[in-house]
Design an enzyme around this catalytic site. Structure first.
Site, PDB file in Angstrom:
ATOM      1  N   HIS A  86       0.835  -1.202   0.000  1.00 13.88           N
ATOM      2  CA  HIS A  86       0.000   0.000   0.000  1.00 13.88           C
ATOM      3  C   HIS A  86       0.867   1.249   0.000  1.00 13.88           C
ATOM      4  O   HIS A  86       1.972   1.264   0.519  1.00 13.88           O
ATOM      5  CB  HIS A  86      -0.987   0.012   1.172  1.00 13.88           C
ATOM      6  CG  HIS A  86      -0.363  -0.100   2.534  1.00 13.88           C
ATOM      7  ND1 HIS A  86       0.132  -1.282   3.043  1.00 13.88           N
ATOM      8  CD2 HIS A  86      -0.174   0.827   3.492  1.00 13.88           C
ATOM      9  CE1 HIS A  86       0.592  -1.071   4.263  1.00 13.88           C
ATOM     10  NE2 HIS A  86       0.435   0.200   4.566  1.00 13.88           N
ATOM     11  N   HIS A 129       0.604   5.314   0.978  1.00 14.52           N
ATOM     12  CA  HIS A 129      -0.157   6.348   1.687  1.00 14.52           C
ATOM     13  C   HIS A 129      -0.079   7.654   0.900  1.00 14.52           C
ATOM     14  O   HIS A 129       1.006   8.047   0.475  1.00 14.52           O
ATOM     15  CB  HIS A 129       0.448   6.640   3.069  1.00 14.52           C
ATOM     16  CG  HIS A 129       0.440   5.494   4.012  1.00 14.52           C
ATOM     17  ND1 HIS A 129      -0.524   5.329   4.981  1.00 14.52           N
ATOM     18  CD2 HIS A 129       1.285   4.442   4.151  1.00 14.52           C
ATOM     19  CE1 HIS A 129      -0.262   4.231   5.675  1.00 14.52           C
ATOM     20  NE2 HIS A 129       0.833   3.673   5.201  1.00 14.52           N
TER      21      HIS A 129
END
Ligand SMILES: [Zn+2]
Length: 138
Positions: A97, A99
């Site tokens: 992931h 951010h």
């Protein structure tokens, strides 16, 4: 390392867990971080499970980064700021992931925010933030 079946982000991808979704296509999903470090903090993930960003093949990586670029610019529009931080970490959730954190020079969070904002936005506030972002994406 946890088994892939227990991966929270894979459950979100499969619709088995809820999220404040802001963007989805066949490869990439983006949603609000439920423990935001700033207002408008979103995560961008590949739908296919991988542990680290660097585990993606070149085509998958390029696709994720291209969509991250698109979404960061949408966050700039939504929050009327030029400054969106991009952070790649990964010890929290074991699914690749990125951010994205839209920032303001006067938000008082320093160069890199290091902890979730307190108080945490309510679900009503999260829905409003989600709508604000979705509106500029459509
Ligand atoms: Zn996963």
């Amino acid at each position: 390392m946890k088994p892939k079946e227990d991966c929270i982000f894979c459950k979100i991808v499969k619709g088995e867990m809820p999220c404040y979704k802001i963007y989805e296509d066949k490869d990439v999903l983006s949603f609000l971080d439920i423990n935001p470090y700033c207002i408008g903090h979103v995560l961008v993930i590949p739908k296919k499970h991988s542990r680290w960003l660097w585990d993606l093949n070149e085509a998958e990586y390029t696709r994720l980064v291209e969509r991250t670029h698109f979404l960061a610019n949408k966050l700039r529009d939504a929050f009327k700021t030029e400054w969106v931080e991009e952070v790649v970490a990964g010890i929290g959730t074991e699914h690749t992931h990125i951010h994205l954190q839209p920032r303001k020079f006067d938000d008082g969070l320093g160069e890199l925010p290091t902890k979730p904002i307190i108080p945490k936005p309510t679900s009503e506030e999260m829905k409003k933030i989600q709508e604000k972002i979705v509106k500029v994406i459509k």
